[in-house]
Design a protein around this motif. Structure first.
Motif, PDB file in Angstrom:
ATOM      1  N   THR A 401     -10.024  -7.816 -26.914  1.00 31.85           N
ATOM      2  CA  THR A 401      -9.154  -8.688 -26.107  1.00 31.85           C
ATOM      3  C   THR A 401      -8.673  -8.039 -24.819  1.00 31.85           C
ATOM      4  OG1 THR A 401      -7.189  -7.967 -27.345  1.00 31.85           O
ATOM      5  CG2 THR A 401      -8.356  -9.916 -28.156  1.00 31.85           C
ATOM      6  N   LEU A 402      -8.805  -6.723 -24.693  1.00 28.77           N
ATOM      7  CA  LEU A 402      -8.313  -6.018 -23.512  1.00 28.77           C
ATOM      8  C   LEU A 402      -9.451  -5.318 -22.787  1.00 28.77           C
ATOM      9  CD1 LEU A 402      -5.083  -4.305 -24.939  1.00 28.77           C
ATOM     10  CD2 LEU A 402      -5.212  -6.411 -23.598  1.00 28.77           C
ATOM     11  N   ALA A 403      -9.461  -5.412 -21.460  1.00 24.49           N
ATOM     12  CA  ALA A 403     -10.400  -4.645 -20.647  1.00 24.49           C
ATOM     13  C   ALA A 403      -9.927  -3.190 -20.588  1.00 24.49           C
ATOM     14  CB  ALA A 403     -10.491  -5.232 -19.247  1.00 24.49           C
ATOM     15  N   THR A 404     -10.858  -2.275 -20.403  1.00 22.06           N
ATOM     16  CA  THR A 404     -10.535  -0.855 -20.397  1.00 22.06           C
ATOM     17  C   THR A 404     -10.810  -0.235 -19.031  1.00 22.06           C
ATOM     18  OG1 THR A 404     -12.739  -0.362 -21.254  1.00 22.06           O
ATOM     19  CG2 THR A 404     -10.965  -0.563 -22.855  1.00 22.06           C
ATOM     20  N   VAL A 405     -10.193   0.925 -18.806  1.00 20.45           N
ATOM     21  CA  VAL A 405     -10.379   1.655 -17.556  1.00 20.45           C
ATOM     22  C   VAL A 405     -11.741   2.332 -17.570  1.00 20.45           C
ATOM     23  CG1 VAL A 405      -9.516   3.524 -16.099  1.00 20.45           C
ATOM     24  CG2 VAL A 405      -7.895   2.037 -17.311  1.00 20.45           C
ATOM     25  N   VAL A 406     -12.507   2.153 -16.515  1.00 22.10           N
ATOM     26  CA  VAL A 406     -13.818   2.807 -16.415  1.00 22.10           C
ATOM     27  C   VAL A 406     -13.875   3.814 -15.271  1.00 22.10           C
ATOM     28  CG1 VAL A 406     -15.110   0.972 -17.536  1.00 22.10           C
ATOM     29  CG2 VAL A 406     -14.720   0.841 -15.080  1.00 22.10           C
ATOM     30  N   ASN A 407     -12.973   3.711 -14.307  1.00 25.33           N
ATOM     31  CA  ASN A 407     -12.931   4.674 -13.205  1.00 25.33           C
ATOM     32  C   ASN A 407     -11.499   4.857 -12.726  1.00 25.33           C
ATOM     33  OD1 ASN A 407     -15.846   5.147 -12.707  1.00 25.33           O
ATOM     34  ND2 ASN A 407     -15.854   2.993 -12.099  1.00 25.33           N
ATOM     35  N   THR A 408     -11.163   6.079 -12.371  1.00 28.69           N
ATOM     36  CA  THR A 408      -9.905   6.386 -11.679  1.00 28.69           C
ATOM     37  C   THR A 408     -10.234   7.275 -10.496  1.00 28.69           C
ATOM     38  OG1 THR A 408      -8.595   6.272 -13.712  1.00 28.69           O
ATOM     39  CG2 THR A 408      -7.627   7.428 -11.849  1.00 28.69           C
ATOM     40  N   ARG A 409      -9.816   6.857  -9.302  1.00 33.60           N
ATOM     41  CA  ARG A 409     -10.082   7.641  -8.103  1.00 33.60           C
ATOM     42  C   ARG A 409      -8.799   7.790  -7.298  1.00 33.60           C
ATOM     43  NH1 ARG A 409     -14.463   4.031  -8.518  1.00 33.60           N
ATOM     44  NH2 ARG A 409     -16.472   5.065  -8.869  1.00 33.60           N
ATOM     45  N   GLN A 410      -8.686   8.939  -6.643  1.00 31.48           N
ATOM     46  CA  GLN A 410      -7.496   9.239  -5.849  1.00 31.48           C
ATOM     47  C   GLN A 410      -7.930   9.699  -4.467  1.00 31.48           C
ATOM     48  OE1 GLN A 410      -5.064  12.214  -7.690  1.00 31.48           O
ATOM     49  NE2 GLN A 410      -3.499  12.215  -6.103  1.00 31.48           N
ATOM     50  N   GLY A 411      -7.188   9.277  -3.454  1.00 32.88           N
ATOM     51  CA  GLY A 411      -7.555   9.676  -2.099  1.00 32.88           C
ATOM     52  C   GLY A 411      -6.419   9.475  -1.115  1.00 32.88           C
ATOM     53  N   LEU A 412      -6.742   9.570   0.165  1.00 30.41           N
ATOM     54  CA  LEU A 412      -5.743   9.410   1.214  1.00 30.41           C
ATOM     55  C   LEU A 412      -5.182   7.995   1.218  1.00 30.41           C
ATOM     56  CD1 LEU A 412      -7.602  11.256   4.098  1.00 30.41           C
ATOM     57  CD2 LEU A 412      -5.611  12.107   2.848  1.00 30.41           C
ATOM     58  N   GLY A 413      -3.888   7.898   1.464  1.00 27.63           N
ATOM     59  CA  GLY A 413      -3.251   6.600   1.548  1.00 27.63           C
ATOM     60  C   GLY A 413      -3.481   5.935   2.889  1.00 27.63           C
ATOM     61  N   GLY A 414      -2.940   4.732   3.024  1.00 23.80           N
ATOM     62  CA  GLY A 414      -3.041   4.018   4.283  1.00 23.80           C
ATOM     63  C   GLY A 414      -4.228   3.077   4.344  1.00 23.80           C
ATOM     64  N   ILE A 415      -4.480   2.553   5.531  1.00 21.33           N
ATOM     65  CA  ILE A 415      -5.542   1.585   5.771  1.00 21.33           C
ATOM     66  C   ILE A 415      -6.594   2.214   6.673  1.00 21.33           C
ATOM     67  CG2 ILE A 415      -6.082  -0.683   6.730  1.00 21.33           C
ATOM     68  CD1 ILE A 415      -3.192  -1.475   6.136  1.00 21.33           C
ATOM     69  N   PRO A 416      -7.886   2.127   6.316  1.00 30.40           N
ATOM     70  CA  PRO A 416      -8.931   2.700   7.170  1.00 30.40           C
ATOM     71  C   PRO A 416      -8.841   2.162   8.597  1.00 30.40           C
ATOM     72  CG  PRO A 416      -9.852   2.051   5.064  1.00 30.40           C
ATOM     73  CD  PRO A 416      -8.445   1.530   5.087  1.00 30.40           C
ATOM     74  N   GLY A 417      -8.989   3.055   9.556  1.00 33.36           N
ATOM     75  CA  GLY A 417      -8.926   2.676  10.963  1.00 33.36           C
ATOM     76  C   GLY A 417      -7.537   2.780  11.558  1.00 33.36           C
ATOM     77  N   GLN A 418      -6.530   2.994  10.719  1.00 32.80           N
ATOM     78  CA  GLN A 418      -5.169   3.163  11.207  1.00 32.80           C
ATOM     79  C   GLN A 418      -4.718   4.597  10.953  1.00 32.80           C
ATOM     80  OE1 GLN A 418      -2.467   0.178   9.779  1.00 32.80           O
ATOM     81  NE2 GLN A 418      -3.833  -1.525  10.245  1.00 32.80           N
ATOM     82  N   PRO A 419      -3.669   5.039  11.637  1.00 29.28           N
ATOM     83  CA  PRO A 419      -3.196   6.417  11.428  1.00 29.28           C
ATOM     84  C   PRO A 419      -2.918   6.710   9.962  1.00 29.28           C
ATOM     85  CG  PRO A 419      -2.108   5.435  13.320  1.00 29.28           C
ATOM     86  CD  PRO A 419      -2.894   4.331  12.668  1.00 29.28           C
ATOM     87  N   ASP A 430     -10.449   1.032 -11.819  1.00 28.43           N
ATOM     88  CA  ASP A 430     -11.395  -0.042 -12.145  1.00 28.43           C
ATOM     89  C   ASP A 430     -11.315  -0.365 -13.630  1.00 28.43           C
ATOM     90  OD1 ASP A 430     -12.207   0.070  -9.525  1.00 28.43           O
ATOM     91  OD2 ASP A 430     -14.014   1.245  -9.937  1.00 28.43           O
ATOM     92  N   PHE A 431     -11.267  -1.667 -13.948  1.00 20.27           N
ATOM     93  CA  PHE A 431     -11.227  -2.157 -15.321  1.00 20.27           C
ATOM     94  C   PHE A 431     -12.504  -2.929 -15.626  1.00 20.27           C
ATOM     95  CE2 PHE A 431      -6.775  -1.926 -13.956  1.00 20.27           C
ATOM     96  CZ  PHE A 431      -6.166  -1.276 -15.021  1.00 20.27           C
ATOM     97  N   ASP A 432     -12.929  -2.858 -16.890  1.00 16.97           N
ATOM     98  CA  ASP A 432     -14.122  -3.588 -17.312  1.00 16.97           C
ATOM     99  C   ASP A 432     -13.934  -4.084 -18.734  1.00 16.97           C
ATOM    100  OD1 ASP A 432     -16.883  -4.477 -16.996  1.00 16.97           O
ATOM    101  OD2 ASP A 432     -17.371  -2.931 -18.458  1.00 16.97           O
ATOM    102  N   GLY A 433     -14.420  -5.294 -19.021  1.00 18.98           N
ATOM    103  CA  GLY A 433     -14.331  -5.825 -20.367  1.00 18.98           C
ATOM    104  C   GLY A 433     -14.458  -7.326 -20.389  1.00 18.98           C
ATOM    105  N   ALA A 434     -14.697  -7.860 -21.591  1.00 17.63           N
ATOM    106  CA  ALA A 434     -14.915  -9.295 -21.739  1.00 17.63           C
ATOM    107  C   ALA A 434     -13.734 -10.125 -21.258  1.00 17.63           C
ATOM    108  CB  ALA A 434     -15.221  -9.614 -23.206  1.00 17.63           C
TER     109      ALA A 434
END
Length: 512
Positions: A401-419, A430-434
């Motif tokens: 009944t529950l989707a599970t975590v398949v990926n965890t990634r960490q990186g720089l904050g903010g929005i690409p193209g902005q300071p 990322d979650f995956d499941g029925a």
């Protein structure tokens, strides 16, 4: 085989003279073993005396693995189909254990140590080993002496090669004061009784005597391999524990693994391989029905996390990422490393699943420990009994009944193209499941993200990943002091019901 630097090997203990006297009897039942362990706990602890320590220290790692057990000496306890071979003592396995075989009539026979069991180079230091030693441990082979699938070696450690034939994480009998300022204690299995299986489908039944400065124990292991339901091996454990002294932190059903770095924090290492770990997270199914996934960390200092619970349904150290391309290691195959799932039998009461993470700079050190800590204090004279299965699986049991975590990634904050904002990181889950199939941006899916000792920054986004049934959750966060930010996150549907497991993490802003 990669050397694992188990600190336990240095500090392990040995049988008292009283225990040795009792073990020389021919008739021996498990009730006798329990009585022996209880009587030993009431006696002062006697540290081991290892004969010829200078000589045994010369049997280095490389020299140790040149000593081979002779196939023709393989034992089949009481006619079982479980071929047993023994390990030779060496620098990292100095303290000998006694090994007995037993039959259906509780008749036990001691197997005396002898160099005649082994082939070794003529110039090996082991050629001069004096009398008085015992075996270092044992392993069970596959038919025709094909590679072993389970081994007991070093203190109270044991492990299997799991469903894909690749050794990785280990279990041990008990954990004493792990991750504390005071020295950790490493009790050891000082004697084993190998005998016929108690149930159909099992390979072997193993009894073991545990002894240490603060505790003794009588253990029963029922061993089975290639279980269809678990898709791997199962080790059924009953631990009868007797406290010789007060223990501040008693760890039940401990698992030990290695985590150096992954896709989440690959900036930690400069190794050419994309990821290096035996496990990438701890999974917990609580007594109340909540399912938790906590990705592992390689912290800058020893970190302890406790998950308070009552009568847990299960927990384990899991290798969820099983894609070879994510590791690129065709020597030790981290993608094939087994996961280990602890499935309690009976009510364990109140307590906590505890996770210990220790800093490491390479892959040779097992720096991750997980176990159950009972709420009841462990005091001198107390007795405990815990039963559980260890399922050596590819993955943890999946929810329907529950989707599970398949990926965890960490990186720089903010929005690409902005300071790029200072001292802010981004987390991507990322979650995956029925439970996610067929959902889109108009399905009313909402993210629930909470933090302590930090701040979650808007916007928080949850959306389907193009071309898949997976969903992605992204958010930025920042710390308020030097301590990590504790974050929890999951997705709910428009009725407010959780449709994913709960992702939790201790995160730091360390991407520069």
């Amino acid at each position: 085989m990669r050397l694992k630097l188990f600190v336990a090997i240095v500090f392990s203990t040995s049988m008292s003279s009283h225990a040795s006297e009792v073990l020389d009897r021919k008739e021996f039942t498990f009730e006798d073993l329990k009585g022996l362990a209880k009587a030993s706990a009431a006696s002062p602890y006697s540290p081991p005396v290892v004969p010829a320590t200078d000589l045994i220290d010369k049997i280095t790692y490389d020299q140790h693995w040149k000593i081979r057990f002779k196939d023709e000496k393989t034992l089949y306890p009481n006619g079982t189909k479980a071929p047993v071979q023994f390990f030779y003592p060496g620098r990292y396995f100095q303290e000998p254990v006694k090994i007995y075989v037993r039959d259906n009539n509780n008749q036990a026979q001691h197997i005396p140590f002898s160099n005649d069991f082994f082939d070794m180079p003529s110039d090996s230091p082991a050629q001069n080993l004096p009398a008085g030693f015992g075996f270092a441990g044992f392993r069970i082979m596959r038919p025709d002496n094909k590679p072993d699938w389970i081994s007991f070696l070093g203190a109270s450690y044991f492990r299997t090669d799991g469903p894909e034939g690749q050794y990785g994480l280990s279990a041990r009998g008990i954990a004493i004061n792990t991750g504390m300022s005071q020295p950790e204690e490493f009790p050891r299995f000082s004697a084993f009784w190998l005998g016929p299986a108690d149930k159909q489908g099992e390979s072997l039944s193993v009894w073991a005597l545990l002894e240490g400065p603060s505790i003794t124990g009588a253990y029963r292991f029922e061993l089975s391999k290639d279980n269809k339901e678990a898709k791997g091996h199962i080790t059924s454990v009953t631990a009868n524990l007797y406290m010789r002294a007060d223990v501040e932190r008693l760890g039940i059903a401990p698992l030990t693994s290695m985590y150096w770095y992954s896709e989440k924090d690959k900036t930690i290492a400069k190794d050419w391989r994309p990821e290096i770990h035996d496990s990438d997270g701890i999974a917990i199914h609580t007594g109340s029905g909540q399912q938790i996934w906590r990705p592992l960390n390689n912290p800058q200092s020893v970190s302890t996390n406790s998950f308070i619970d009552e009568n847990p349904k299960g927990f384990g150290l899991i290798q969820r990422d099983r894609d070879f391309s994510h590791y690129q290691d065709d020597g030790v195959f981290y993608n094939k490393r087994s996961s280990a799932w602890i499935k309690p039998i009976g009510d364990w009461g109140k307590g906590a699943v505890q996770l210990i993470e220790i800093p490491t700079k390479d892959e040779t050190f097992d720096n991750i420990v997980a176990y159950w800590v009972p709420d009841k204090p462990a005091r001198k004279g107390d007795e405990f009994t815990f039963s559980y299965d260890i399922e050596w699986r590819p993955l943890d049991p999946r929810s329907t009944t529950l989707a599970t975590v398949v990926n965890t990634r960490q990186g720089l904050g903010g929005i690409p193209g902005q300071p790029i904002p200072a001292d802010i990181n981004k987390m991507v889950i990322d979650f995956d499941g029925a439970a996610l199939k067929g959902l889109d941006r108009d399905s009313g899916i909402k993210p629930i993200v909470e933090a302590s000792n930090g701040e979650i920054l808007e916007p928080i986004r949850a959306y389907p990943i193009v071309g898949t049934d997976q969903w992605r959750l992204t958010f930025d966060y920042k710390q308020v002091n030097a301590n990590p930010v504790t974050i929890s996150a999951h997705l709910i549907n428009k009725q407010g019901k959780a449709i994913t497991e709960t992702w939790v993490s201790n995160a730091t802003v360390d991407i520069k």
